[in-house]
Design an enzyme around this catalytic site. Structure first.
Site, PDB file in Angstrom:
ATOM      1  N   GLU A 126      30.687  61.227  56.739  1.00  0.00           N
ATOM      2  CA  GLU A 126      30.928  59.964  57.430  1.00  0.00           C
ATOM      3  C   GLU A 126      29.838  59.014  56.985  1.00  0.00           C
ATOM      4  O   GLU A 126      28.657  59.267  57.196  1.00  0.00           O
ATOM      5  CB  GLU A 126      30.889  60.161  58.949  1.00  0.00           C
ATOM      6  CG  GLU A 126      31.182  58.881  59.711  1.00  0.00           C
ATOM      7  CD  GLU A 126      30.584  58.863  61.095  1.00  0.00           C
ATOM      8  OE1 GLU A 126      29.924  57.866  61.429  1.00  0.00           O
ATOM      9  OE2 GLU A 126      30.767  59.851  61.828  1.00  0.00           O
ATOM     10  N   CYS A 159      27.931  54.015  64.379  1.00  0.00           N
ATOM     11  CA  CYS A 159      28.830  53.950  63.222  1.00  0.00           C
ATOM     12  C   CYS A 159      30.084  53.140  63.539  1.00  0.00           C
ATOM     13  O   CYS A 159      30.775  52.692  62.631  1.00  0.00           O
ATOM     14  CB  CYS A 159      29.206  55.359  62.768  1.00  0.00           C
ATOM     15  SG  CYS A 159      29.697  56.452  64.113  1.00  0.00           S
TER      16      CYS A 159
END
Length: 501
Positions: free
Chosen positions: A244, A281
């Site tokens: 990620e 994020c």
């Protein structure tokens, strides 16, 4: 060589330095993990579940120490870290329940049929654990995405062994967490070597290249993730690398929504973009909105407060990016918030750019700025932004704010966002992720290296499993999940029908 933790509020060292892990020690831990995996993967799912519950209980039992240590190394604050640690232990318990329920192994049985063409033998399929998994801790979630975070929890649940690469921003938090987890696993009679923690940049390079490692999970920067991804794929035996990386999380505010509830939308935006000092994020870093709401957005940012960022490098990078935008002739500064007088403090900022300028400079203006800043792209008509949305880089989330009269436009926007985003939010904000079966935390590059699997939520377990088919094996020699009597009582697909049979 050693890894030193720092207090982001003061810039001063915190705790004793942690010795970097040597190549030979990485090798030893990977070999030990392989031995442990062979035993752990043979445990019943129910027995593994009990150990995960024990680990969760032990972490809760030492929460005060863990939260204090993490706050000193991250400056994320006791309230936030208290919630995050509880999320982490709940995550372990969630996977324990997944193991008890049993359907995650996707058992499938097809009975033999000699009369069809071609004839079909008895075939039975299920998912089995891959082996040793490398986990790379994130900086921004020292519990939930770090030492015993989602990657570690799902991999242990799957039946894999785990070697964790600690993040250099919080070595003491990693050490304390690792100590508690290791002791809990031992008390649960889990095999020695099932879980270990390593330190230092070179140890992470060694880890992803070790032949015993069969898959890796990573949460971090595009640069670091891409480097490890390339190493994973350049091995003689390439392995899955679930990274990620970066995400700008576009939000589209439709005209009627902007007119009907400007203060509500602006307040929600400011809260979301400054949450965790913008170090999520899922931080909403890019907005598409009518110019009429920009004043409200700016006022909300002006009233907001930043804080100490996770480390000096991250703070310097954020300040540099904000300074570059502030002096750019492409965008204009709308508003800045305030920040406490702390060593590595980041101040909220909002910039504005017309759609035409944004479209002409799309690559430059879609670089992620990790921190409490955002860019609002102003547009005149919804039809004008539709062709732009699908050109955005891959992202974890896409958000739409709409009124009841804008369902058609909301659908049109969502149809473009779904091409680039893994999760679509309606009249909400992307920060905050549910622990659930239906959660998707992923997206096309550069959000992740593989958009098929989620890194948070129940389906994260599938990253560490691979299918195996057993053909014409005697019933007594089959795994219990595939035996005729279904001794575990799990849901299986038998001759095409899904049921507990």
């Amino acid at each position: 060589m050693s890894v030193q933790g720092y207090n982001p509020r003061t810039g001063e060292p915190f705790g004793d330095p942690v010795e970097a892990t040597s190549d030979s020690e990485v090798d030893r831990l990977c070999e030990a993990a392989e031995v442990a995996y062979r035993s752990w993967s043979a445990w019943s799912a129910v027995d593994r579940a009990s150990v995960l519950d024990l680990v969760a209980d032990r972490l809760d039992g030492e929460s005060e120490l863990l939260i204090s240590t993490a706050d000193s190394e991250t400056a994320l604050g006791v309230p936030r870290l208290t919630t995050e640690l509880k999320r982490t232990t709940n995550q372990l318990r969630m996977f324990a329940e997944v193991l008890r329920e049993g359907s995650y192994i996707e058992a499938m049985i097809d009975s033999p049929d000699a009369d069809i063409i071609p004839p079909r033998p008895d075939v039975r399929r299920m998912l089995r654990p891959l082996g040793v998994v490398a986990v790379y801790s994130a900086s921004n979630f020292p519990f939930a995405l770090a030492t015993v975070g989602s990657d570690t929890a799902s991999a242990l649940a799957a039946g894999c062994a785990v070697v964790v690469k600690s993040h250099s921003a919080h070595p003491n938090t990693s050490r304390e967490t690792g100590r508690i987890v290791t002791k809990a696993l031992a008390d649960g009679n889990a095999p020695e070597g099932l879980f270990s923690v390593i330190y230092g940049t070179q140890s992470g390079v060694r880890l992803v290249q070790h032949p015993r490692v069969k898959a890796a999970g990573f949460t971090g920067s595009i640069g670091g993730g891409r480097a490890l991804y390339d190493l994973a794929n350049s091995r003689p035996d390439p392995i899955p690398f679930y990274g990620e990386l970066g995400s700008i999380n576009p939000t589209v505010i439709l005209p009627n929504a902007a007119a009907d509830r400007p203060s509500e939308i602006a307040g929600g935006f400011a809260q979301s973009v400054t949450m965790g000092v913008g170090q999520f994020c899922t931080n909403p870093g890019l907005l598409f909105a009518p110019s009429s709401i920009v004043e409200a957005l700016g006022a909300a940012v002006t009233d907001s407060t930043g804080g100490a960022m996770l480390n000096e490098r991250m703070c310097d990078s954020y300040r540099s990016a904000v300074d570059t935008l502030s002096h750019s002739d492409l965008v204009s500064l709308v508003a800045t918030g305030t920040a406490p007088d702390e060593a590595w403090a980041g101040k909220p900022a909002l910039f504005q750019v017309p759609l035409e300028t944004f479209e002409a400079n799309l690559e430059k203006l879609t670089e992620e700025n990790f921190g409490p800043a955002a860019l609002v792209v102003t547009y005149e008509a919804v039809a004008d932004i539709i062709p732009v949305l699908s050109r955005l880089p891959g992202t974890l989330t896409g958000t739409v704010h709409a009124s009841d009269s804008e369902h058609a436009d909301a659908t049109a926007v969502a149809n473009e966002l779904r091409k680039i985003a893994g999760r679509l939010i309606y009249n909400g904000w992307p920060t905050g992720i549910a622990l659930a079966w239906a959660m998707q935390h992923g997206g096309p590059w550069p959000a992740t290296t593989n958009a098929i699997h989620t890194s948070i939520g129940v389906p994260g377990i599938y990253r560490w499993l691979a299918p195996v088919t057993y053909q014409t094996w005697p019933d007594a020699l089959l795994p219990p999940e595939l035996q005729d009597a279904n001794p575990l009582g799990i849901t299986r697909r038998r001759d095409g029908t899904l049921a507990k049979h």
